[in-house]
Scaffold this motif. Sequence first.
Motif, PDB file in Angstrom:
ATOM      1  N   TYR A   1      11.382  67.714 -44.936  1.00 33.64           N
ATOM      2  CA  TYR A   1      11.034  68.683 -43.889  1.00 33.64           C
ATOM      3  C   TYR A   1      10.125  69.777 -44.433  1.00 33.64           C
ATOM      4  CZ  TYR A   1      13.592  66.933 -39.907  1.00 33.64           C
ATOM      5  OH  TYR A   1      13.998  66.173 -38.840  1.00 33.64           O
ATOM      6  N   GLY A   2      10.239  70.080 -45.708  1.00 34.36           N
ATOM      7  CA  GLY A   2       9.339  71.039 -46.321  1.00 34.36           C
ATOM      8  C   GLY A   2       7.952  70.462 -46.552  1.00 34.36           C
ATOM      9  N   LYS A   3       7.873  69.161 -46.671  1.00 31.45           N
ATOM     10  CA  LYS A   3       6.618  68.479 -46.990  1.00 31.45           C
ATOM     11  C   LYS A   3       5.834  68.050 -45.743  1.00 31.45           C
ATOM     12  CE  LYS A   3       5.075  64.542 -49.775  1.00 31.45           C
ATOM     13  NZ  LYS A   3       5.505  63.429 -50.618  1.00 31.45           N
ATOM     14  N   TYR A   4       6.530  67.647 -44.695  1.00 29.08           N
ATOM     15  CA  TYR A   4       5.886  67.124 -43.483  1.00 29.08           C
ATOM     16  C   TYR A   4       6.179  68.025 -42.280  1.00 29.08           C
ATOM     17  CZ  TYR A   4       5.453  62.787 -46.176  1.00 29.08           C
ATOM     18  OH  TYR A   4       5.155  61.859 -47.128  1.00 29.08           O
ATOM     19  N   PRO A   5       5.264  68.060 -41.308  1.00 28.11           N
ATOM     20  CA  PRO A   5       5.472  68.913 -40.125  1.00 28.11           C
ATOM     21  C   PRO A   5       6.241  68.212 -38.996  1.00 28.11           C
ATOM     22  CG  PRO A   5       3.286  67.962 -40.037  1.00 28.11           C
ATOM     23  CD  PRO A   5       3.918  67.478 -41.326  1.00 28.11           C
ATOM     24  N   TYR A   6       7.181  67.359 -39.330  1.00 25.07           N
ATOM     25  CA  TYR A   6       7.880  66.567 -38.317  1.00 25.07           C
ATOM     26  C   TYR A   6       9.019  67.340 -37.670  1.00 25.07           C
ATOM     27  CZ  TYR A   6       5.367  62.848 -40.690  1.00 25.07           C
ATOM     28  OH  TYR A   6       4.400  62.078 -41.259  1.00 25.07           O
ATOM     29  N   HIS A   7       9.338  66.927 -36.455  1.00 23.65           N
ATOM     30  CA  HIS A   7      10.452  67.519 -35.730  1.00 23.65           C
ATOM     31  C   HIS A   7      11.710  66.673 -35.861  1.00 23.65           C
ATOM     32  CE1 HIS A   7       8.142  70.575 -33.312  1.00 23.65           C
ATOM     33  NE2 HIS A   7       7.204  69.902 -33.936  1.00 23.65           N
ATOM     34  N   ILE A   8      11.517  65.366 -36.035  1.00 26.38           N
ATOM     35  CA  ILE A   8      12.665  64.482 -36.257  1.00 26.38           C
ATOM     36  C   ILE A   8      12.339  63.493 -37.373  1.00 26.38           C
ATOM     37  CG2 ILE A   8      13.469  64.607 -33.855  1.00 26.38           C
ATOM     38  CD1 ILE A   8      12.469  61.652 -33.579  1.00 26.38           C
ATOM     39  N   LEU A   9      13.391  63.064 -38.035  1.00 24.60           N
ATOM     40  CA  LEU A   9      13.282  61.972 -38.997  1.00 24.60           C
ATOM     41  C   LEU A   9      14.226  60.874 -38.523  1.00 24.60           C
ATOM     42  CD1 LEU A   9      13.313  63.817 -42.443  1.00 24.60           C
ATOM     43  CD2 LEU A   9      11.402  62.576 -41.422  1.00 24.60           C
ATOM     44  N   PRO A  10      13.697  59.694 -38.238  1.00 18.32           N
ATOM     45  CA  PRO A  10      14.572  58.580 -37.868  1.00 18.32           C
ATOM     46  C   PRO A  10      15.387  58.131 -39.080  1.00 18.32           C
ATOM     47  CG  PRO A  10      12.285  58.149 -37.242  1.00 18.32           C
ATOM     48  CD  PRO A  10      12.285  59.351 -38.129  1.00 18.32           C
ATOM     49  N   VAL A  11      16.618  57.739 -38.830  1.00 18.20           N
ATOM     50  CA  VAL A  11      17.501  57.224 -39.874  1.00 18.20           C
ATOM     51  C   VAL A  11      17.719  55.740 -39.585  1.00 18.20           C
ATOM     52  CG1 VAL A  11      19.740  57.432 -41.013  1.00 18.20           C
ATOM     53  CG2 VAL A  11      18.661  59.467 -40.018  1.00 18.20           C
ATOM     54  N   VAL A  12      17.440  54.904 -40.590  1.00 22.68           N
ATOM     55  CA  VAL A  12      17.589  53.463 -40.422  1.00 22.68           C
ATOM     56  C   VAL A  12      18.557  52.907 -41.463  1.00 22.68           C
ATOM     57  CG1 VAL A  12      15.280  53.155 -39.422  1.00 22.68           C
ATOM     58  CG2 VAL A  12      15.582  52.956 -41.893  1.00 22.68           C
ATOM     59  N   ASN A  13      19.063  51.706 -41.157  1.00 22.01           N
ATOM     60  CA  ASN A  13      19.895  51.010 -42.134  1.00 22.01           C
ATOM     61  C   ASN A  13      19.010  50.048 -42.936  1.00 22.01           C
ATOM     62  OD1 ASN A  13      19.506  48.737 -40.505  1.00 22.01           O
ATOM     63  ND2 ASN A  13      21.539  48.875 -39.564  1.00 22.01           N
ATOM     64  N   ASP A  14      19.616  49.223 -43.751  1.00 21.98           N
ATOM     65  CA  ASP A  14      18.851  48.313 -44.611  1.00 21.98           C
ATOM     66  C   ASP A  14      18.060  47.271 -43.829  1.00 21.98           C
ATOM     67  OD1 ASP A  14      19.702  49.643 -46.862  1.00 21.98           O
ATOM     68  OD2 ASP A  14      21.433  48.332 -47.169  1.00 21.98           O
ATOM     69  N   LYS A  15      18.403  47.047 -42.559  1.00 18.01           N
ATOM     70  CA  LYS A  15      17.696  46.072 -41.716  1.00 18.01           C
ATOM     71  C   LYS A  15      16.607  46.739 -40.875  1.00 18.01           C
ATOM     72  CE  LYS A  15      21.874  43.337 -41.264  1.00 18.01           C
ATOM     73  NZ  LYS A  15      22.945  42.938 -40.339  1.00 18.01           N
ATOM     74  N   ASN A  16      16.306  48.010 -41.172  1.00 21.06           N
ATOM     75  CA  ASN A  16      15.343  48.813 -40.414  1.00 21.06           C
ATOM     76  C   ASN A  16      15.786  49.033 -38.964  1.00 21.06           C
ATOM     77  OD1 ASN A  16      12.942  50.389 -40.605  1.00 21.06           O
ATOM     78  ND2 ASN A  16      11.912  48.902 -39.311  1.00 21.06           N
ATOM     79  N   GLU A  17      17.088  48.968 -38.731  1.00 21.44           N
ATOM     80  CA  GLU A  17      17.637  49.251 -37.406  1.00 21.44           C
ATOM     81  C   GLU A  17      17.870  50.751 -37.301  1.00 21.44           C
ATOM     82  OE1 GLU A  17      20.122  45.136 -36.646  1.00 21.44           O
ATOM     83  OE2 GLU A  17      21.110  46.777 -37.707  1.00 21.44           O
ATOM     84  N   LEU A  18      17.433  51.323 -36.190  1.00 24.25           N
ATOM     85  CA  LEU A  18      17.612  52.754 -35.969  1.00 24.25           C
ATOM     86  C   LEU A  18      19.093  53.047 -35.754  1.00 24.25           C
ATOM     87  CD1 LEU A  18      16.105  55.477 -35.520  1.00 24.25           C
ATOM     88  CD2 LEU A  18      16.223  54.958 -33.076  1.00 24.25           C
ATOM     89  N   VAL A  19      19.644  53.910 -36.581  1.00 32.20           N
ATOM     90  CA  VAL A  19      21.063  54.257 -36.465  1.00 32.20           C
ATOM     91  C   VAL A  19      21.273  55.727 -36.122  1.00 32.20           C
ATOM     92  CG1 VAL A  19      21.892  52.386 -37.934  1.00 32.20           C
ATOM     93  CG2 VAL A  19      21.277  54.579 -38.976  1.00 32.20           C
ATOM     94  N   GLY A  20      20.195  56.519 -36.172  1.00 28.13           N
ATOM     95  CA  GLY A  20      20.331  57.934 -35.847  1.00 28.13           C
ATOM     96  C   GLY A  20      19.029  58.669 -36.097  1.00 28.13           C
ATOM     97  N   ILE A  21      19.077  59.969 -35.848  1.00 31.07           N
ATOM     98  CA  ILE A  21      17.944  60.839 -36.150  1.00 31.07           C
ATOM     99  C   ILE A  21      18.484  62.144 -36.730  1.00 31.07           C
ATOM    100  CG2 ILE A  21      16.375  59.923 -34.386  1.00 31.07           C
ATOM    101  CD1 ILE A  21      17.021  62.477 -32.723  1.00 31.07           C
ATOM    102  N   ILE A  22      17.621  62.814 -37.467  1.00 33.72           N
ATOM    103  CA  ILE A  22      17.928  64.168 -37.932  1.00 33.72           C
ATOM    104  C   ILE A  22      16.797  65.038 -37.431  1.00 33.72           C
ATOM    105  CG2 ILE A  22      18.205  65.669 -39.935  1.00 33.72           C
ATOM    106  CD1 ILE A  22      19.402  63.226 -41.380  1.00 33.72           C
ATOM    107  N   ASP A  23      17.152  66.060 -36.666  1.00 33.48           N
ATOM    108  CA  ASP A  23      16.123  66.937 -36.104  1.00 33.48           C
ATOM    109  C   ASP A  23      16.155  68.309 -36.770  1.00 33.48           C
ATOM    110  OD1 ASP A  23      18.243  68.322 -34.899  1.00 33.48           O
ATOM    111  OD2 ASP A  23      17.837  67.541 -32.911  1.00 33.48           O
ATOM    112  N   LEU A  24      15.202  69.142 -36.381  1.00 35.54           N
ATOM    113  CA  LEU A  24      15.096  70.474 -36.978  1.00 35.54           C
ATOM    114  C   LEU A  24      16.311  71.347 -36.685  1.00 35.54           C
ATOM    115  CD1 LEU A  24      11.326  71.332 -36.457  1.00 35.54           C
ATOM    116  CD2 LEU A  24      12.507  70.919 -38.613  1.00 35.54           C
ATOM    117  N   ASP A  25      16.969  71.121 -35.554  1.00 35.61           N
ATOM    118  CA  ASP A  25      18.178  71.894 -35.247  1.00 35.61           C
ATOM    119  C   ASP A  25      19.257  71.655 -36.301  1.00 35.61           C
ATOM    120  OD1 ASP A  25      17.009  72.956 -32.967  1.00 35.61           O
ATOM    121  OD2 ASP A  25      17.910  71.479 -31.626  1.00 35.61           O
ATOM    122  N   ILE A  26      19.429  70.405 -36.696  1.00 36.04           N
ATOM    123  CA  ILE A  26      20.421  70.081 -37.729  1.00 36.04           C
ATOM    124  C   ILE A  26      20.033  70.740 -39.050  1.00 36.04           C
ATOM    125  CG2 ILE A  26      21.355  68.205 -39.146  1.00 36.04           C
ATOM    126  CD1 ILE A  26      21.206  66.436 -36.627  1.00 36.04           C
TER     127      ILE A  26
END
Length: 140
Positions: A27-52
Amino acid sequence: MTIDELMTREVVKIYENTPVEEILSLYGKYPYHILPVVNDKNELVGIIDLDIVLEILLLCLVPREKHTLITAIRSLGETAKEIMITHPITISLNATLKDASDLMMKYRLDRICIIEGNRLVGIVSKRDIVEEICRRKTKS
């Protein structure tokens, strides 16, 4: 136009076992608002946003009586899996710009992850949609 034509395919994502310190660094390096969280199969399992991220960083400034259970749990989390929002709002690859913009307005989102099956294939932002609509208006 479908989301497939507009989405960003090269998504910075993190894995469930990514340490919180690395997430904060991203978050310090990129100007993103969310980061998708994936498992080993590249399946979306969650997100982490700036609020968190703000909750974690500013926890010490919030009076203890204002802490919620989820805030307390997240503050103790060590990996993405322990702090992420599970079941994020997503949209399919063949959705339209209108579908995406309707979801963004309804849920007050700036970005939506695009999935095919359960796999993360891209992300689209409100800015992407606005720019595309403006581009089309200037062509008319």
